[in-house]
Design a protein around this motif. Structure first.
Motif, mmCIF file in Angstrom:
data_model
loop_
_atom_site.group_PDB
_atom_site.id
_atom_site.type_symbol
_atom_site.label_atom_id
_atom_site.label_comp_id
_atom_site.label_asym_id
_atom_site.label_seq_id
_atom_site.Cartn_x
_atom_site.Cartn_y
_atom_site.Cartn_z
ATOM 1 N N VAL A 198 -39.349 23.571 -3.795
ATOM 2 C CA VAL A 198 -39.011 23.413 -2.389
ATOM 3 C C VAL A 198 -39.130 24.798 -1.755
ATOM 4 C CG1 VAL A 198 -36.530 23.582 -2.810
ATOM 5 C CG2 VAL A 198 -37.332 22.548 -0.721
ATOM 6 N N VAL A 199 -39.791 24.844 -0.639
ATOM 7 C CA VAL A 199 -40.034 26.105 0.066
ATOM 8 C C VAL A 199 -39.284 26.062 1.387
ATOM 9 C CG1 VAL A 199 -41.797 27.616 1.047
ATOM 10 C CG2 VAL A 199 -42.283 26.334 -1.046
ATOM 11 N N CYS A 200 -38.545 27.107 1.633
ATOM 12 C CA CYS A 200 -37.733 27.227 2.836
ATOM 13 C C CYS A 200 -38.535 27.965 3.912
ATOM 14 C CB CYS A 200 -36.470 28.002 2.459
ATOM 15 S SG CYS A 200 -35.194 27.956 3.689
ATOM 16 N N LEU A 201 -38.589 27.417 5.104
ATOM 17 C CA LEU A 201 -39.338 27.968 6.232
ATOM 18 C C LEU A 201 -40.758 28.377 5.804
ATOM 19 C CD1 LEU A 201 -36.546 30.089 7.953
ATOM 20 C CD2 LEU A 201 -37.339 27.788 8.558
ATOM 21 N N PRO A 202 -41.535 27.384 5.313
ATOM 22 C CA PRO A 202 -42.907 27.686 4.894
ATOM 23 C C PRO A 202 -43.760 28.088 6.089
ATOM 24 C CG PRO A 202 -42.575 25.329 4.980
ATOM 25 C CD PRO A 202 -41.236 25.965 5.239
ATOM 26 N N PRO A 203 -44.871 28.754 5.822
ATOM 27 C CA PRO A 203 -45.735 29.146 6.941
ATOM 28 C C PRO A 203 -46.294 27.911 7.647
ATOM 29 C CG PRO A 203 -46.784 29.610 4.825
ATOM 30 C CD PRO A 203 -45.401 29.145 4.533
ATOM 31 N N GLY A 204 -46.499 28.042 8.925
ATOM 32 C CA GLY A 204 -47.046 26.946 9.717
ATOM 33 C C GLY A 204 -48.179 27.452 10.592
ATOM 34 N N ASP A 205 -48.752 26.555 11.338
ATOM 35 C CA ASP A 205 -49.828 26.883 12.263
ATOM 36 C C ASP A 205 -49.188 27.445 13.541
ATOM 37 O OD1 ASP A 205 -51.897 26.955 14.110
ATOM 38 O OD2 ASP A 205 -52.506 24.870 13.802
ATOM 39 N N PRO A 265 -46.517 23.406 17.914
ATOM 40 C CA PRO A 265 -45.134 23.586 18.379
ATOM 41 C C PRO A 265 -44.095 23.125 17.350
ATOM 42 C CG PRO A 265 -46.104 21.679 19.443
ATOM 43 C CD PRO A 265 -47.200 22.345 18.646
ATOM 44 N N ARG A 266 -44.542 22.523 16.254
ATOM 45 C CA ARG A 266 -43.615 22.078 15.209
ATOM 46 C C ARG A 266 -43.392 23.231 14.232
ATOM 47 N NH1 ARG A 266 -46.859 17.016 13.204
ATOM 48 N NH2 ARG A 266 -48.303 18.729 13.077
ATOM 49 N N GLU A 267 -42.137 23.555 13.992
ATOM 50 C CA GLU A 267 -41.777 24.637 13.084
ATOM 51 C C GLU A 267 -41.385 24.040 11.724
ATOM 52 O OE1 GLU A 267 -38.256 27.952 12.524
ATOM 53 O OE2 GLU A 267 -38.543 27.055 14.493
ATOM 54 N N GLY A 287 -42.079 16.990 3.749
ATOM 55 C CA GLY A 287 -41.667 18.119 4.558
ATOM 56 C C GLY A 287 -40.880 17.655 5.762
ATOM 57 N N VAL A 288 -40.118 18.566 6.284
ATOM 58 C CA VAL A 288 -39.366 18.297 7.515
ATOM 59 C C VAL A 288 -39.613 19.481 8.442
ATOM 60 C CG1 VAL A 288 -37.178 19.270 6.699
ATOM 61 C CG2 VAL A 288 -37.146 17.541 8.462
ATOM 62 N N PHE A 289 -39.756 19.187 9.709
ATOM 63 C CA PHE A 289 -40.027 20.247 10.671
ATOM 64 C C PHE A 289 -39.239 20.016 11.949
ATOM 65 C CE2 PHE A 289 -43.507 17.166 10.742
ATOM 66 C CZ PHE A 289 -43.530 16.759 12.059
ATOM 67 N N LEU A 290 -39.113 21.072 12.699
ATOM 68 C CA LEU A 290 -38.432 21.040 13.980
ATOM 69 C C LEU A 290 -39.501 20.933 15.058
ATOM 70 C CD1 LEU A 290 -35.714 21.343 15.434
ATOM 71 C CD2 LEU A 290 -36.047 23.807 15.352
ATOM 72 N N ASP A 291 -39.454 19.856 15.809
ATOM 73 C CA ASP A 291 -40.428 19.637 16.879
ATOM 74 C C ASP A 291 -39.862 20.228 18.161
ATOM 75 O OD1 ASP A 291 -42.325 18.769 18.673
ATOM 76 O OD2 ASP A 291 -42.290 16.690 17.985
ATOM 77 N N LEU A 292 -40.530 21.254 18.662
ATOM 78 C CA LEU A 292 -40.079 21.941 19.869
ATOM 79 C C LEU A 292 -40.916 21.567 21.090
ATOM 80 C CD1 LEU A 292 -39.528 25.424 18.199
ATOM 81 C CD2 LEU A 292 -37.786 23.738 18.789
ATOM 82 N N SER A 293 -41.753 20.549 20.955
ATOM 83 C CA SER A 293 -42.586 20.132 22.082
ATOM 84 C C SER A 293 -41.733 19.410 23.119
ATOM 85 C CB SER A 293 -43.727 19.233 21.602
ATOM 86 O OG SER A 293 -43.222 18.049 21.041
ATOM 87 N N GLU A 294 -42.245 19.316 24.287
ATOM 88 C CA GLU A 294 -41.584 18.622 25.395
ATOM 89 C C GLU A 294 -40.207 19.206 25.716
ATOM 90 O OE1 GLU A 294 -41.695 14.398 24.666
ATOM 91 O OE2 GLU A 294 -43.726 14.538 23.881
ATOM 92 N N GLY A 295 -40.008 20.488 25.412
ATOM 93 C CA GLY A 295 -38.781 21.176 25.788
ATOM 94 C C GLY A 295 -37.513 20.689 25.112
ATOM 95 N N ARG A 296 -37.627 20.088 23.935
ATOM 96 C CA ARG A 296 -36.429 19.631 23.228
ATOM 97 C C ARG A 296 -36.554 19.946 21.746
ATOM 98 N NH1 ARG A 296 -37.027 14.376 20.827
ATOM 99 N NH2 ARG A 296 -39.128 13.647 21.125
ATOM 100 N N ARG A 297 -35.427 19.891 21.049
ATOM 101 C CA ARG A 297 -35.393 20.115 19.603
ATOM 102 C C ARG A 297 -35.185 18.764 18.931
ATOM 103 N NH1 ARG A 297 -33.668 25.611 18.079
ATOM 104 N NH2 ARG A 297 -33.020 24.789 16.071
ATOM 105 N N SER A 298 -36.113 18.386 18.097
ATOM 106 C CA SER A 298 -35.923 17.151 17.334
ATOM 107 C C SER A 298 -36.532 17.326 15.952
ATOM 108 C CB SER A 298 -36.536 15.952 18.057
ATOM 109 O OG SER A 298 -37.928 16.105 18.193
ATOM 110 N N LEU A 299 -35.947 16.664 14.988
ATOM 111 C CA LEU A 299 -36.467 16.711 13.627
ATOM 112 C C LEU A 299 -37.512 15.634 13.431
ATOM 113 C CD1 LEU A 299 -33.340 17.245 11.358
ATOM 114 C CD2 LEU A 299 -35.122 18.893 11.935
#
Length: 186
Positions: A56-63, A67-69, A83-95
């Motif tokens: 399991v890799v914590c905060l792996p590199p992304g593109d 906008p997904r972290e 994997g799980v990522f934080l979607d920061l698109s559309e001005g909100r935080r969602s998993l």
């Protein structure tokens, strides 16, 4: 046992620093709950095979243009299997996240073709990768309910078991034991 406690995160290996950063995210509890569910569902003999056969890799590199972290990724063989990522698109935080499964076994478990189960679960996204299907979910209520209803666990476990038979996983050196401890129930 005496162990030296680093004065700052600058003294820590990079994977530990990334873990400490992730620990501060408000989504940390959701990420660790997801990790426990995924690893217990798809990784055979997880405790014995940790690091060498799955990691399991914590905060792996992304593109950087995406906008997904990426927050956490689970690897077996040469593949990120979940994997799980934080979607920061559309001005909100969602998993959101994904799990890769054996396409043939998912079709058998569903008793239908990929096109039919994609139509039956419209809140999920199914990415056909040949013999593998990526199931992409979001934290919206409909997507969560459909993901929970989808029989992804055995097809995911089958894929991971096949990848583990191939030997050491390519991300073993990046394995983060701090986040991996959340994959186990005890």
């Amino acid at each position: 046992m005496n162990t030296r406690v680093p004065q700052s995160t600058a003294d820590l290996p990079l994977r530990e620093t990334k873990y400490r950063e992730l620990e501060r995210y408000p989504e940390f509890g959701s990420v660790t709950a997801w990790l426990r569910d995924v690893v217990s569902s798809i990784v055979p003999n997880a405790r014995m095979s940790e690091c060498e056969y799955w990691s399991v890799v914590c905060l792996p590199p992304g593109d950087p243009a995406d906008p997904r972290e990426p927050l956490v990724s689970v690897h077996a063989g040469d593949m990120a299997v979940a994997g799980v990522f934080l979607d920061l698109s559309e001005g909100r935080r969602s998993l959101a996240g994904y799990v890769r499964v054996s396409g043939t076994e998912l079709e058998q478990a569903m008793g239908s073709t990929r096109e039919q189960f994609a139509a039956a679960f419209p809140a999920l996204t199914f990415v056909d990768e040949g013999s593998i299907v990526s199931v992409v979910w979001s934290d919206e209520a409909a997507a969560k309910a459909q993901f929970d209803a989808l029989p992804w666990r055995e097809p995911g476990r089958s894929l991971v078991a096949e990848l583990m038979r191939g030997g050491r996983n390519s991300w073993a050196d990046e394995h983060c034991r701090q986040i991996a401890r959340f994959a186990f129930d005890d």
